[in-house]
Design an enzyme around this catalytic site. Structure first.
Site, PDB file in Angstrom:
ATOM      1  N   GLU A 174       0.825  -1.214   0.000  1.00 41.11           N
ATOM      2  CA  GLU A 174       0.000   0.000   0.000  1.00 41.11           C
ATOM      3  C   GLU A 174       0.858   1.263   0.000  1.00 41.11           C
ATOM      4  O   GLU A 174       0.376   2.359   0.284  1.00 41.11           O
ATOM      5  CB  GLU A 174      -0.940  -0.035   1.212  1.00 41.11           C
ATOM      6  CG  GLU A 174      -1.900  -1.215   1.191  1.00 41.11           C
ATOM      7  CD  GLU A 174      -3.076  -1.043   0.221  1.00 41.11           C
ATOM      8  OE1 GLU A 174      -3.657   0.049   0.159  1.00 41.11           O
ATOM      9  OE2 GLU A 174      -3.416  -2.022  -0.482  1.00 41.11           O
ATOM     10  N   HIS A 250      -5.019   1.408   7.098  1.00 40.59           N
ATOM     11  CA  HIS A 250      -3.607   1.709   6.797  1.00 40.59           C
ATOM     12  C   HIS A 250      -2.949   2.184   8.084  1.00 40.59           C
ATOM     13  O   HIS A 250      -3.608   2.792   8.932  1.00 40.59           O
ATOM     14  CB  HIS A 250      -3.486   2.850   5.770  1.00 40.59           C
ATOM     15  CG  HIS A 250      -3.826   2.479   4.370  1.00 40.59           C
ATOM     16  ND1 HIS A 250      -4.602   3.277   3.552  1.00 40.59           N
ATOM     17  CD2 HIS A 250      -3.474   1.405   3.612  1.00 40.59           C
ATOM     18  CE1 HIS A 250      -4.714   2.707   2.357  1.00 40.59           C
ATOM     19  NE2 HIS A 250      -4.047   1.579   2.376  1.00 40.59           N
ATOM     20  N   CYS A 368      -3.266  11.167   3.569  1.00 41.40           N
ATOM     21  CA  CYS A 368      -3.510  10.258   2.431  1.00 41.40           C
ATOM     22  C   CYS A 368      -3.296  10.983   1.117  1.00 41.40           C
ATOM     23  O   CYS A 368      -2.936  10.379   0.115  1.00 41.40           O
ATOM     24  CB  CYS A 368      -4.953   9.757   2.419  1.00 41.40           C
ATOM     25  SG  CYS A 368      -5.445   8.853   3.866  1.00 41.40           S
TER      26      CYS A 368
HETATM   27  N1  LIG Z   1      -4.813   6.044   4.303  1.00 40.87           N
HETATM   28  C1  LIG Z   1      -4.408   6.368   3.111  1.00 40.87           C
HETATM   29  N2  LIG Z   1      -3.156   6.607   2.932  1.00 40.87           N
HETATM   30  N3  LIG Z   1      -5.233   6.421   2.043  1.00 40.87           N
HETATM   31  C2  LIG Z   1      -6.632   6.414   2.111  1.00 40.87           C
HETATM   32  C3  LIG Z   1      -7.191   5.740   0.912  1.00 40.87           C
HETATM   33  C4  LIG Z   1      -8.697   5.736   0.906  1.00 40.87           C
HETATM   34  C5  LIG Z   1      -9.233   4.833  -0.158  1.00 40.87           C
HETATM   35  N4  LIG Z   1     -10.670   4.979  -0.281  1.00 40.87           N
HETATM   36  C6  LIG Z   1     -11.327   4.494  -1.319  1.00 40.87           C
HETATM   37  O1  LIG Z   1     -10.764   3.927  -2.243  1.00 40.87           O
HETATM   38  C7  LIG Z   1     -12.841   4.663  -1.342  1.00 40.87           C
HETATM   39  C8  LIG Z   1     -13.427   4.678  -2.728  1.00 40.87           C
HETATM   40  C9  LIG Z   1     -14.920   4.548  -2.727  1.00 40.87           C
HETATM   41  O2  LIG Z   1     -15.480   3.910  -1.843  1.00 40.87           O
HETATM   42  O3  LIG Z   1     -15.576   5.100  -3.659  1.00 40.87           O
HETATM   43  C10 LIG Z   1      -8.869   3.372   0.138  1.00 40.87           C
HETATM   44  O4  LIG Z   1      -9.607   2.734   0.916  1.00 40.87           O
HETATM   45  O5  LIG Z   1      -7.864   2.880  -0.377  1.00 40.87           O
END
Ligand SMILES: N=C(N)NCCC[C@H](NC(=O)CCC(=O)O)C(=O)O
Length: 444
Positions: A174, A250, A368
């Protein structure tokens, strides 16, 4: 030579929407039916980036990806014209269409893991795009991510770009969301902390029971090898599986580091004390371990407010500031904690709040939205300068968003063939503004 930590924020793409795609990410699931505002989302992100540039930080922008991803839809058997592909997918496989339309590349903490040249044996800055195999909608990002990173950090004399890791759960990766670096000065060799959720090849090792552990130890170790890091400069820490099961998908939802500060929740890790001792042994500098107790901030409050998905930055004055989402101000326990933190003797002296709610509703906070890249002044000069956020680029990008983005998008709109045309027109113009070359499938 001067050294900096630059932040490269992901520009929110024109298809930003709420599709509930991320099992284990509470906000993504809870907000699944919301109508999004891509224009507001992109502007909120640009505002935060500009504020950091105005504070004297080096701030870059990473371009979004082409969505809807028609190549992937064709690869899984939909055929005909673009409009026909969308129509068939919407009718027979709406979940797959949603996965191919997500603007999730905006969360550039998941774009790649980055090791600065001060840590690597060949003295180059290393990038490995994250394979993001745990989520279908994210697993289609790494190839274009690699192209965008190469177009942004485009001098092979300074930057070493690797391929993403093998696309298998054993190597679930990730990126920087599960990696942080502690150091005395950005230009000195530091200790890279790799935080993993699960050991894939050991069935007896602890792992979460309800939600997936997206990062594996095997992936973290592969990155450390690829990036030519010394064992003495790496610490591998397991995330507490219980908190993953409470929505900490994460590590950057529960811990964040900057220079000699590690800010983390009491329940973030397994074997915390042993790991802190290992960090102390490997990094000979004054360290601040700021542990937030459950009695002050519960895991639930941390996940809702994103207290730890804040950016800790070192201002040109040498003081540190926390860049927090306004959601932290709105949560009484978290707001009280942040005010108390300022009175403690730590390098953190300010908290600045930003409204990034369009992103937060999908589980993406300030941290993020950014990829950190520690660089020396020569490396900064070697970056594609059209990706660095100046007043002129900020104005240009806002005008571009205003011209091309919708202010309302529901999942029903994702099958609209006009959205493909709008998105491609916007991205084609963007590659000219940022001088990226042909990074998108529709340009090749
Ligand atoms: N913590 C960090 N670094 N990043 C956050 C990423 C959020 C992302 N949300 C999404 O992909 C949601 C998309 C949706 O539901 O439409 C994920 O879960 O991978």
């Amino acid at each position: 030579m001067k050294h900096f930590e630059a932040n490269f924020d992901g520009l929110v793409g024109p298809t930003h929407n709420y599709a509930g795609l991320s099992f284990g990410n509470v906000a993504s699931l809870n907000n699944a039916a919301l109508v999004s505002n891509p224009k507001a989302a992109a502007k909120q992100g640009l505002q935060k980036a500009k504020a950091l540039a105005d504070l004297g930080m080096i701030q870059g922008i990473l371009a979004p990806q082409e969505r809807p991803d028609l190549n992937t839809l064709r690869r899984i058997g939909f055929s005909g014209s673009d409009a026909e592909v969308l129509r068939q997918a919407a009718k027979t496989a709406p979940a797959l269409l949603n996965a191919c339309c997500s603007a999730s590349s905006m969360w550039t903490a998941n774009a790649a893991t980055v090791s600065p040249s001060a840590d690597t044996r060949d003295g180059k800055l290393h990038f490995t795009p994250a394979n993001l195999v745990d989520k279908l909608h994210r697993s289609i990002e790494p190839i274009t991510t690699g192209r965008i990173l190469t177009a942004t950090f485009n001098d092979p004399h300074y930057f070493h770009h690797h391929n993403h890791l093998p696309e298998h759960n054993s190597f679930g990766d990730e990126g920087a969301a599960n990696h942080t670096r502690l150091c005395q000065e950005y230009g000195h060799a530091g200790v890279e902390l790799f935080v993993y959720g699960q050991e894939a090849t050991n069935p007896h090792a602890p792992k979460p029971l309800k939600f997936p552990a997206r990062q594996t130890l095997e992936a973290s170790m592969a990155i450390a090898r690829l990036h030519q890091l010394e064992a003495e400069n790496c610490v591998f820490i397991q995330q507490n599986p219980d908190v993953i099961d409470q929505g900490v998908f994460h590590n950057d939802v529960i811990a964040v580091g900057n220079q000699n500060v590690l800010f983390y929740h009491e329940q973030a890790f397994l074997n915390t004390q042993a790991k802190l001792d290992e960090i102390k042994r490997k990094l000979d500098t004054e360290l601040y371990f700021i542990e937030v107790p459950t009695a002050k901030v519960s895991i639930n409050d941390a996940v809702k407010s994103y207290l730890f998905n804040t950016q800790i930055i070192t201002l040109p004055s040498g003081e540190m500031a926390i860049i927090a989402p306004t959601d932290c101000q709105e949560n009484p326990a978290v707001y009280a904690y942040l005010n108390e933190l300022l009175s403690l003797s730590t390098p953190i002296k300010q908290v600045l709040y930003f409204d990034v709610k369009q992103s937060m509703q999908n589980g993406g906070g300030p941290a993020c939205l950014r990829l950190r890249v520690a660089m020396n002044e020569r490396e900064v000069a070697a970056v594609n300068q059209h990706t660095l956020l100046t007043d002129a680029l900020f104005t240009r990008l806002n005008t571009w968003v205003e011209k091309h983005y919708r202010d309302r998008l529901s999942t029903e709109d994702l099958a609209d063939p006009q959205l493909v045309i709008e998105s491609r027109t916007a991205l084609d113009e963007l590659t000219q503004i940022m001088k990226l070359g042909s990074v998108y499938p529709f340009q090749r």
